[in-house]
Design a protein around this motif. Structure first.
Motif, PDB file in Angstrom:
ATOM      1  N   ALA A 183      43.562  24.871  24.707  1.00 35.24           N
ATOM      2  CA  ALA A 183      44.630  24.834  26.294  1.00 35.24           C
ATOM      3  C   ALA A 183      45.801  23.996  25.195  1.00 35.24           C
ATOM      4  CB  ALA A 183      44.041  24.352  26.798  1.00 35.24           C
ATOM      5  N   PHE A 184      46.782  23.941  25.284  1.00 32.75           N
ATOM      6  CA  PHE A 184      47.776  23.566  24.656  1.00 32.75           C
ATOM      7  C   PHE A 184      47.567  22.165  25.655  1.00 32.75           C
ATOM      8  CE2 PHE A 184      52.315  21.512  24.008  1.00 32.75           C
ATOM      9  CZ  PHE A 184      52.142  22.451  22.858  1.00 32.75           C
ATOM     10  N   ALA A 185      47.427  21.860  26.520  1.00 32.16           N
ATOM     11  CA  ALA A 185      47.688  20.504  26.981  1.00 32.16           C
ATOM     12  C   ALA A 185      46.754  19.978  26.289  1.00 32.16           C
ATOM     13  CB  ALA A 185      47.885  20.559  28.790  1.00 32.16           C
ATOM     14  N   SER A 186      45.424  20.552  26.138  1.00 30.23           N
ATOM     15  CA  SER A 186      44.221  19.468  26.052  1.00 30.23           C
ATOM     16  C   SER A 186      44.133  19.197  24.455  1.00 30.23           C
ATOM     17  CB  SER A 186      42.939  20.510  25.961  1.00 30.23           C
ATOM     18  OG  SER A 186      42.720  21.819  25.136  1.00 30.23           O
ATOM     19  N   LEU A 187      45.320  19.320  23.929  1.00 30.26           N
ATOM     20  CA  LEU A 187      45.763  18.877  22.219  1.00 30.26           C
ATOM     21  C   LEU A 187      46.028  17.865  21.806  1.00 30.26           C
ATOM     22  CD1 LEU A 187      47.276  21.954  20.952  1.00 30.26           C
ATOM     23  CD2 LEU A 187      44.780  21.680  20.337  1.00 30.26           C
TER      24      LEU A 187
ATOM     25  N   ILE B  17      48.098  30.672  20.668  1.00 29.11           N
ATOM     26  CA  ILE B  17      47.679  32.159  19.533  1.00 29.11           C
ATOM     27  C   ILE B  17      48.011  31.686  18.803  1.00 29.11           C
ATOM     28  CG2 ILE B  17      47.249  33.223  21.712  1.00 29.11           C
ATOM     29  CD1 ILE B  17      50.150  34.225  21.069  1.00 29.11           C
ATOM     30  N   VAL B  18      49.205  30.910  18.458  1.00 24.62           N
ATOM     31  CA  VAL B  18      49.445  30.949  16.804  1.00 24.62           C
ATOM     32  C   VAL B  18      50.009  29.252  16.862  1.00 24.62           C
ATOM     33  CG1 VAL B  18      51.577  31.415  15.261  1.00 24.62           C
ATOM     34  CG2 VAL B  18      50.725  33.479  16.461  1.00 24.62           C
ATOM     35  N   TRP B  19      49.239  28.875  15.286  1.00 26.30           N
ATOM     36  CA  TRP B  19      49.143  27.636  15.263  1.00 26.30           C
ATOM     37  C   TRP B  19      50.063  27.528  13.688  1.00 26.30           C
ATOM     38  CZ3 TRP B  19      49.242  23.082  18.122  1.00 26.30           C
ATOM     39  CH2 TRP B  19      49.489  21.812  17.546  1.00 26.30           C
ATOM     40  N   SER B  20      51.422  27.205  13.577  1.00 28.60           N
ATOM     41  CA  SER B  20      51.657  27.430  12.186  1.00 28.60           C
ATOM     42  C   SER B  20      51.135  26.575  10.925  1.00 28.60           C
ATOM     43  CB  SER B  20      53.115  27.358  12.092  1.00 28.60           C
ATOM     44  OG  SER B  20      53.893  25.650  11.895  1.00 28.60           O
ATOM     45  N   ARG B  21      51.045  26.519   9.937  1.00 32.51           N
ATOM     46  CA  ARG B  21      51.055  25.729   8.834  1.00 32.51           C
ATOM     47  C   ARG B  21      51.708  24.445   9.038  1.00 32.51           C
ATOM     48  NH1 ARG B  21      49.031  25.971   4.335  1.00 32.51           N
ATOM     49  NH2 ARG B  21      47.309  27.248   4.780  1.00 32.51           N
ATOM     50  N   GLY B  22      52.968  24.181   9.938  1.00 32.89           N
ATOM     51  CA  GLY B  22      53.936  23.273  10.008  1.00 32.89           C
ATOM     52  C   GLY B  22      53.365  22.335  10.541  1.00 32.89           C
ATOM     53  N   ALA B  23      52.668  22.663  11.782  1.00 25.76           N
ATOM     54  CA  ALA B  23      52.002  22.802  13.062  1.00 25.76           C
ATOM     55  C   ALA B  23      50.822  21.316  12.514  1.00 25.76           C
ATOM     56  CB  ALA B  23      51.840  23.067  14.069  1.00 25.76           C
ATOM     57  N   GLU B  24      50.352  22.220  11.877  1.00 27.13           N
ATOM     58  CA  GLU B  24      49.199  21.257  11.796  1.00 27.13           C
ATOM     59  C   GLU B  24      49.344  20.659  10.437  1.00 27.13           C
ATOM     60  OE1 GLU B  24      46.766  24.192   8.218  1.00 27.13           O
ATOM     61  OE2 GLU B  24      46.098  25.263  10.342  1.00 27.13           O
ATOM     62  N   GLU B  25      50.331  20.077   9.630  1.00 24.11           N
ATOM     63  CA  GLU B  25      51.183  19.070   8.901  1.00 24.11           C
ATOM     64  C   GLU B  25      52.109  18.453   9.663  1.00 24.11           C
ATOM     65  OE1 GLU B  25      54.313  20.990   5.782  1.00 24.11           O
ATOM     66  OE2 GLU B  25      51.985  21.928   4.974  1.00 24.11           O
ATOM     67  N   LEU B  26      52.085  18.453  10.824  1.00 19.68           N
ATOM     68  CA  LEU B  26      52.722  17.515  11.381  1.00 19.68           C
ATOM     69  C   LEU B  26      51.715  16.614  12.021  1.00 19.68           C
ATOM     70  CD1 LEU B  26      55.860  17.073  11.941  1.00 19.68           C
ATOM     71  CD2 LEU B  26      55.722  18.062  14.218  1.00 19.68           C
ATOM     72  N   TRP B  27      50.621  17.370  12.614  1.00 16.92           N
ATOM     73  CA  TRP B  27      49.595  16.592  13.644  1.00 16.92           C
ATOM     74  C   TRP B  27      48.753  16.643  13.085  1.00 16.92           C
ATOM     75  CZ3 TRP B  27      53.114  20.019  16.733  1.00 16.92           C
ATOM     76  CH2 TRP B  27      54.099  19.050  17.207  1.00 16.92           C
ATOM     77  N   GLY B  28      48.109  16.691  12.036  1.00 22.75           N
ATOM     78  CA  GLY B  28      46.712  17.008  10.951  1.00 22.75           C
ATOM     79  C   GLY B  28      46.414  18.616  12.272  1.00 22.75           C
ATOM     80  N   VAL B  29      46.468  18.426  12.787  1.00 26.08           N
ATOM     81  CA  VAL B  29      45.025  20.029  13.340  1.00 26.08           C
ATOM     82  C   VAL B  29      44.732  21.122  13.078  1.00 26.08           C
ATOM     83  CG1 VAL B  29      44.117  20.555  15.904  1.00 26.08           C
ATOM     84  CG2 VAL B  29      45.424  18.353  15.827  1.00 26.08           C
ATOM     85  N   GLY B  30      43.928  21.388  12.662  1.00 22.27           N
ATOM     86  CA  GLY B  30      44.063  22.917  12.158  1.00 22.27           C
ATOM     87  C   GLY B  30      43.820  23.347  12.730  1.00 22.27           C
ATOM     88  N   ALA B  31      44.367  24.777  12.374  1.00 23.62           N
ATOM     89  CA  ALA B  31      44.503  26.525  12.949  1.00 23.62           C
ATOM     90  C   ALA B  31      43.432  26.634  13.579  1.00 23.62           C
ATOM     91  CB  ALA B  31      45.040  27.116  12.597  1.00 23.62           C
ATOM     92  N   ASP B  32      42.386  26.518  13.366  1.00 21.82           N
ATOM     93  CA  ASP B  32      40.508  26.591  13.554  1.00 21.82           C
ATOM     94  C   ASP B  32      40.540  25.876  14.911  1.00 21.82           C
ATOM     95  OD1 ASP B  32      40.564  24.576  11.659  1.00 21.82           O
ATOM     96  OD2 ASP B  32      38.768  24.909  11.380  1.00 21.82           O
ATOM     97  N   GLU B  33      40.723  24.812  15.014  1.00 17.82           N
ATOM     98  CA  GLU B  33      40.784  23.842  16.332  1.00 17.82           C
ATOM     99  C   GLU B  33      41.772  24.148  17.126  1.00 17.82           C
ATOM    100  OE1 GLU B  33      40.236  19.707  15.368  1.00 17.82           O
ATOM    101  OE2 GLU B  33      40.690  20.576  12.845  1.00 17.82           O
ATOM    102  N   ALA B  34      42.936  24.599  16.933  1.00 19.02           N
ATOM    103  CA  ALA B  34      44.111  24.587  18.222  1.00 19.02           C
ATOM    104  C   ALA B  34      43.837  25.855  18.611  1.00 19.02           C
ATOM    105  CB  ALA B  34      45.737  24.282  17.021  1.00 19.02           C
TER     106      ALA B  34
END
Length: 309
Positions: free
Chosen positions: A235-239, A214-231
């Motif tokens: 399901a967290f397990a499917s990322l 329900i929340v995906w921070s900018r740091g998570a985007e920088e860490l793994w290259g997955v945008g908030a609109d995708e995450a």
């Protein structure tokens, strides 16, 4: 986008409406609040002074066409004067679709002459409504011989209508100011929440009770290259990210059950490089202290502790 509306009664049955700004689906309700009561009033003719109407789309034109059709039913019309070329083209296209054509005039005197007025004086000075105009008389015997009706200030329906419309306009302006203030407050709260989330760790992920993001921070985007609109929403397990989910998912389920514990994982960043990651879990609680999700704060461990490295 904003729309300013000015009303100028210029005769017993004629009303000039000066529009400034943009008329589209957003501002159409503002204009509708002024136009909708007119067919039930003494007004038969409406002249829209459009010199300062910078933009008008099909939504706005439809509102004008509705009023034009209603006034035609009582022997009048709605006309547009001094329109810019895009609006003139739009009116022409609408006329080609077999709808009642809105009259177009290049000047205000010409538009007012078609209503039978010989002269008019504005109540609100505007750039496109000079104080006094001499209007060419329409070469029609019916118009020339039309009896002049003495105006009774105590029973002036146009004046009463203007007062009602002014009051409706002021109420709409107050609503607009309140919405603007709320929007500013919401932007400030959003920036504050974003700052708080950013301060919790290099990457912060908030999950609901079903372990959906329900929340995906900018740091998570920088860490793994997955945008908030995708995450967000998935399901967290499917990322497809560089986390050892086989060891992390049991920790998440245990944390939901109340067994809060931290862990250090051997993760992989978006460049495929190994990255020790300290994970701290907290339960997301409602005001009545009921847990309904998890807050997962992650920090890169080591001398090169920078997301994305």
């Amino acid at each position: 986008m904003q729309l300013s509306v000015r009303l100028v009664p210029v005769g017993e049955t004629t009303l000039v409406i000066a529009l400034t700004g943009e008329l589209d689906s957003t501002t159409r309700p503002v204009l509708a609040a002024f136009l909708d009561p007119l067919p039930r009033s003494p007004v038969k003719y409406v002249v829209v002074a459009a010199a300062d109407l910078w933009f008008c789309d099909l939504n706005g034109l439809q509102q004008l066409a509705i009023t034009h059709q209603a006034l035609r039913g009582k022997g009048g019309h709605l006309a547009v004067a001094e329109a810019r070329s895009p609006l003139r083209r739009l009116v022409t296209l609408m006329a080609e679709q077999a709808r009642p054509s809105i009259p177009l005039y290049t000047s205000m005197p010409e538009a007012l002459a078609a209503t039978g007025l010989e002269s008019y004086e504005t109540l609100l000075p505007r750039r496109h409504l000079p104080r006094l105009h001499a209007v060419r008389t329409v070469p029609s015997t019916a118009v020339r011989d039309r009896p002049r009706i003495a105006r009774d200030p105590d029973a002036d329906g146009g004046r009463e209508l203007k007062e009602e419309l002014d009051q409706a306009h002021e109420e709409l302006q107050q609503i607009n100011r309140a919405l603007t203030a709320r929007s500013i407050e919401l932007d400030e709260v959003t920036r504050l929440v974003s700052s708080v989330v950013r301060s919790l760790g290099d990457a912060v992920v908030v999950l609901n009770a079903e372990l959906r993001v329900i929340v995906w921070s900018r740091g998570a985007e920088e860490l793994w290259g997955v945008g908030a609109d995708e995450a967000v929403g998935g399901a967290f397990a499917s990322l497809d990210i560089g986390l050892p989910l086989e060891s992390l998912m049991p920790c998440l389920r245990a944390a939901l059950a109340g067994e809060i514990q931290g862990t250090v994982l051997e993760a992989v960043n978006r460049r495929g490089l190994p990255m020790p990651l300290a994970v701290r879990l907290s339960r997301l609680r409602t005001e009545d202290d009921e847990a309904h999700g998890l807050i997962m704060a992650m920090n890169v461990v080591g001398p090169d502790a920078s997301p994305g490295r």
